[in-house]
Design an enzyme around this catalytic site. Sequence first.
Site, PDB file in Angstrom:
ATOM      1  N   GLY A 113       0.832  -1.191   0.000  1.00  0.00           N
ATOM      2  CA  GLY A 113       0.000   0.000   0.000  1.00  0.00           C
ATOM      3  C   GLY A 113       0.870   1.245   0.000  1.00  0.00           C
ATOM      4  O   GLY A 113       2.032   1.214   0.424  1.00  0.00           O
ATOM      5  N   CYS A 114       0.328   2.356  -0.444  1.00  0.00           N
ATOM      6  CA  CYS A 114       1.130   3.584  -0.576  1.00  0.00           C
ATOM      7  C   CYS A 114       1.567   4.125   0.787  1.00  0.00           C
ATOM      8  O   CYS A 114       2.764   4.295   1.041  1.00  0.00           O
ATOM      9  CB  CYS A 114       0.378   4.630  -1.388  1.00  0.00           C
ATOM     10  SG  CYS A 114      -1.301   4.991  -0.824  1.00  0.00           S
ATOM     11  N   HIS A 115       0.618   4.406   1.677  1.00  0.00           N
ATOM     12  CA  HIS A 115       0.979   4.893   3.010  1.00  0.00           C
ATOM     13  C   HIS A 115       1.895   3.892   3.706  1.00  0.00           C
ATOM     14  O   HIS A 115       2.876   4.275   4.345  1.00  0.00           O
ATOM     15  CB  HIS A 115      -0.268   5.093   3.868  1.00  0.00           C
ATOM     16  CG  HIS A 115      -1.205   6.163   3.397  1.00  0.00           C
ATOM     17  ND1 HIS A 115      -0.925   7.501   3.495  1.00  0.00           N
ATOM     18  CD2 HIS A 115      -2.439   6.069   2.840  1.00  0.00           C
ATOM     19  CE1 HIS A 115      -1.946   8.209   3.025  1.00  0.00           C
ATOM     20  NE2 HIS A 115      -2.870   7.364   2.613  1.00  0.00           N
ATOM     21  N   SER A 117       3.989   1.763   2.490  1.00  0.00           N
ATOM     22  CA  SER A 117       5.355   1.758   1.959  1.00  0.00           C
ATOM     23  C   SER A 117       6.224   2.787   2.675  1.00  0.00           C
ATOM     24  O   SER A 117       7.363   2.494   3.071  1.00  0.00           O
ATOM     25  CB  SER A 117       5.347   2.067   0.458  1.00  0.00           C
ATOM     26  OG  SER A 117       4.744   1.025  -0.271  1.00  0.00           O
ATOM     27  N   PHE A 278       7.546  10.323  -1.658  1.00  0.00           N
ATOM     28  CA  PHE A 278       7.479   9.574  -2.902  1.00  0.00           C
ATOM     29  C   PHE A 278       6.163   9.901  -3.593  1.00  0.00           C
ATOM     30  O   PHE A 278       5.315  10.604  -3.037  1.00  0.00           O
ATOM     31  CB  PHE A 278       7.607   8.066  -2.648  1.00  0.00           C
ATOM     32  CG  PHE A 278       6.647   7.516  -1.612  1.00  0.00           C
ATOM     33  CD1 PHE A 278       5.537   6.792  -1.981  1.00  0.00           C
ATOM     34  CD2 PHE A 278       6.872   7.736  -0.249  1.00  0.00           C
ATOM     35  CE1 PHE A 278       4.653   6.290  -1.028  1.00  0.00           C
ATOM     36  CE2 PHE A 278       5.997   7.237   0.714  1.00  0.00           C
ATOM     37  CZ  PHE A 278       4.887   6.510   0.315  1.00  0.00           C
TER      38      PHE A 278
END
Length: 307
Positions: A113-115, A117, A278
């Site tokens: 998942g983005c958060h 990561s 990012f």
Amino acid sequence: MFKVFIDGSAGTTGLKIFDRLKERRDINLITLSEQLRKDVNARKDAINSADVVFLCLPDSAAIESVSLVENKNVKIIDTSTAHRTNPIWQYGFAELDGNREKIATSNKIANPGCHASGFIALVNPLINAGVIEKDINLTCFSITGYSGGGKKMIVEYESDSIPALYQAPRQYGLTQSHKHLPEMQKYCKLKDLPIFCPIVSNYDCGMEVTVPLFKKDVKCNLDQIKQIYQDLYKTDVVKYVDANDENGFLSANSMKGKDSMEISVFGNEDRILLVSRFDNLGKGASGAAIQNMNILLGVDEKTGLVL
């Protein structure tokens, strides 16, 4: 020529992956017509004829797609939440210790998942180094662009009649049950879930994840924390950056359009800030998926990435 199928190519992540791969000369994209893209038999044929399949679907649909796999040589990269804490699946954050080699020999990869990561990139190395304990109580706040919310949210933010409340940052996940929390806990080996405060703001792409620490909870000094990151993150994909050049500010969209991640440490010896920045659609989604595909296929993992 590697055969690749994107199951769910109409979604935000699927479209990004498709746009990246259509230009590659080593990839043959298997595509379905609009009439067939939801047809189970057509999808099953496409899945089992591919070398690599990206699942860019809601959790339940991703689980269904996995059940259609009959060809044991097919490699699956699931971008949904469905399999991220499943022990049968390899977690697809290559920069964690030993993960790159495990990804290369797996056929089921759960894209992070983005958060998650950003959080894991900050916390996992400190847990592994023993400078913070697994029973530490952590807080994390993370600001993201609206593109991470998918097509519906993108339309809402980009409409001519954007609501007034959307013009300022909006916190969500208020019940502390955000879908990224289980992977954040598992891959940082934490005893307890962190308090997690995600925020969406009125810009399209970019993410800034911050984890604050008190000195009393850390068994080393500021410079030693920086050294841990410098020793671990040596590639162009994830790297330690010692200072910002934004006149004392940190912009959450500084990495827009890139597939890399920057790790930084700020604060002082009493109160420390761990920060990762990012693109939520880059290293936070499609960029990480492409990187994982490259590792699976044995090509340079930076192929097709924007660094």
